[in-house]
Design an enzyme around this catalytic site. Structure first.
Site, mmCIF file in Angstrom:
data_model
loop_
_atom_site.group_PDB
_atom_site.id
_atom_site.type_symbol
_atom_site.label_atom_id
_atom_site.label_comp_id
_atom_site.label_asym_id
_atom_site.label_seq_id
_atom_site.Cartn_x
_atom_site.Cartn_y
_atom_site.Cartn_z
ATOM 1 N N HIS A 259 0.784 -1.243 0.000
ATOM 2 C CA HIS A 259 0.000 0.000 0.000
ATOM 3 C C HIS A 259 0.813 1.289 0.000
ATOM 4 O O HIS A 259 0.260 2.358 0.205
ATOM 5 C CB HIS A 259 -0.950 0.018 1.202
ATOM 6 N N HIS A 283 -0.933 -6.689 6.736
ATOM 7 C CA HIS A 283 -1.339 -7.518 5.611
ATOM 8 C C HIS A 283 -0.064 -7.836 4.856
ATOM 9 O O HIS A 283 0.560 -6.944 4.271
ATOM 10 C CB HIS A 283 -2.323 -6.797 4.684
HETATM 11 C C1 RNT Z 1 -7.227 -3.421 -0.484
HETATM 12 C C2 RNT Z 1 -6.845 -3.827 0.890
HETATM 13 C C3 RNT Z 1 -7.801 -4.752 1.589
HETATM 14 C C4 RNT Z 1 -8.403 -5.808 0.697
HETATM 15 C C5 RNT Z 1 -9.176 -6.863 1.436
HETATM 16 C C6 RNT Z 1 -9.995 -7.702 0.531
HETATM 17 O O1 RNT Z 1 -6.258 -2.665 -1.092
HETATM 18 O O2 RNT Z 1 -5.576 -4.379 0.873
HETATM 19 O O3 RNT Z 1 -7.175 -5.330 2.669
HETATM 20 O O4 RNT Z 1 -7.401 -6.435 -0.060
HETATM 21 O O5 RNT Z 1 -9.924 -6.284 2.418
HETATM 22 ZN ZN ZN Z 2 -4.864 -5.343 2.630
#
Ligand code: RNT
Ligand code: ZN
Length: 416
Positions: A259, A283
């Site tokens: 991100h 994530h």
């Molecule tokens: C999107 C985010 C988010 C999603 C999920 C499905 O850019 O990374 O986390 O990928 O919620």
């Molecule tokens: Zn994500």
């Protein structure tokens, strides 16, 4: 002497305890995203598919079309991955039945997820949760919680509140803490005329969402810099959510590896966040240029993320969720590859000569530090990994792929 025993001895010469590494890796839960199984489609709008804030590309055959198929695919993948697992759900995976017919997202309740809780119990999984603020007609002009339209904002605030209550009840049922992660796509393609007001509306919306006490919930807000279609502005930026989290107890900024700028790694951010927050949710995914969601690889950044978790002694404070979705390859295989790679990186990080490296750094021996970092790369890691898989009862190497291919022939290919 087995290969494992010999490898263990070589590691011991570097001051590394392989048994300890194996035990710590096996005890660290990883939250596996359910959405790799069906390209983030979910069950509340089966004809719609992903869109309105999220995108998947590819049309590899055999995606899961319903709860039964998704569960089966998830279990198949999980059976080929070592380590402790949680399942990460999105609100769009609500289960609708005759007794519990379809309802819109602002009215979702625990009962729509009770079958997932039963599934988690049967399989010894924890659960994490996410409101689904995309792929829905109430995303207007690409906006949800920051929208100037009060009806739009109201709908998504109510949805996020409902999600938190569901997460709370899941936590009560499983006697566990459940992460509830709010990610919204809100942003602008082109230069905004007003950057402040959307963020102000988002801040107020979050305040309302988090007002209710939910002791079993770990509240997360997922930050992002830009994406396709929102190149110029994202309301929920890293500064916005870090500051929000810092001023709101029990709210944490979730950092997704894909991100930020392609040359802005989250591995460097972990230690900074750990000094101020109880939890650092992540994530783990692989960004490729402007896309954030490629299958996790056993690459430098994934290893660096794991090294940071291990070196900071933060295995129980850094909450790891995986977040990738690739619709162009076998989805079960994608799951297995990405999850195994994270497990590999974690075990690898637990097998580094950290104490010695830190001592070298502190006495200014940067030559020695580089030497040892590089020498450690070719220690017999593969033999420890094989032992880790053996102890977990999963295939050690590429044999797992035959199992997935057989599953593809017998199950996936028969789906319409
Ligand atoms: C999107 C985010 C988010 C999603 C999920 C499905 O850019 O990374 O986390 O990928 O919620
Ligand atoms: Zn994500």
């Amino acid at each position: 002497m087995t290969r494992f025993e010999s490898a263990k001895e070589i590691y011991a010469r570097y001051g590394i305890d392989a048994e300890r590494a194996l035990n710590l890796a096996a005890g660290k839960p990883i939250s596996i995203h359910c959405w790799q199984g069906d390209d983030v489609v979910g069950f509340d709008n089966p004809d719609g598919g992903a869109g309105n804030g999220i995108q998947t590309t590819g049309n590899y055959p055999g995606k899961a079309r319903n709860f039964e198929e998704l569960k089966a695919d998830f279990l198949k993948a999980a059976s080929l991955v070592p380590g402790k697992k949680r399942i990460n759900l999105h609100a769009c995976y609500a289960i609708f039945t005759q007794e519990n017919p379809w309802t819109d997202r602002n009215k979702l309740e625990y009962k729509h997820f009770a079958p997932w809780v039963a599934f988690a119990r049967e399989n010894g999984l924890g659960i994490d949760f996410n409101p689904t603020c995309f792929s829905h007609p109430m995303v207007k002009d690409g906006l949800t919680l920051s929208s100037p339209d009060e009806d739009v904002r109201r709908f998504w605030i109510d949805h996020c509140k409902a999600s938190r209550r569901i997460a709370q009840q899941i936590g009560e049922e499983l006697q566990d803490k459940v992460m509830n992660n709010v990610w919204i796509p809100d942003g602008y393609k082109d230069t905004p005329a007003d950057r402040l007001s959307p963020r102000k509306r988002l801040k107020d919306a979050l305040d309302e969402i988090f007002a209710e006490e939910c002791p079993n919930v770990i509240d997360c807000v997922e930050s992002k810099f830009f994406a396709v279609g929102v190149e110029s502005y994202t309301a929920g930026s890293n500064e916005f959510y870090t500051a929000y989290a810092a001023t709101h107890p029990n709210v944490y900024n979730l950092m997704d590896a894909g991100h930020y700028h392609p040359s802005e790694p989250i591995s460097d951010k972990i230690s900074a966040m750990l000094l101020y927050f109880q939890y650092v949710p992540l994530h783990v995914t692989r960004g490729v240029n402007w896309d954030s969601d490629h299958v996790v690889s056993f690459d430098d950044e994934t290893r660096e993320i794991c090294k940071e978790i291990v070196r900071s002694d933060a295995l129980d404070r850094v909450l790891v969720g995986l977040d990738f979705f690739d619709a162009s390859i076998n989805r079960v295989a994608a799951w297995v590859i990405g999850c195994r790679n994270f497990e590999k990186a974690l075990l690898w990080a637990l097998l580094q000569p950290d104490d010695e490296l830190k001592a070298m750094q502190d006495r200014g021996d940067f030559t020695g530090r580089l030497m040892l970092q590089e020498e450690a790369k070719t220690l017999p890691f593969a033999d420890i990994w094989a032992e880790y898989c053996r102890r977990a009862g999963v295939p050690e190497g590429r044999e797992w792929f035959e199992i997935v291919k057989q599953y593809e022939d017998e199950v996936l290919k028969k789906r319409g």
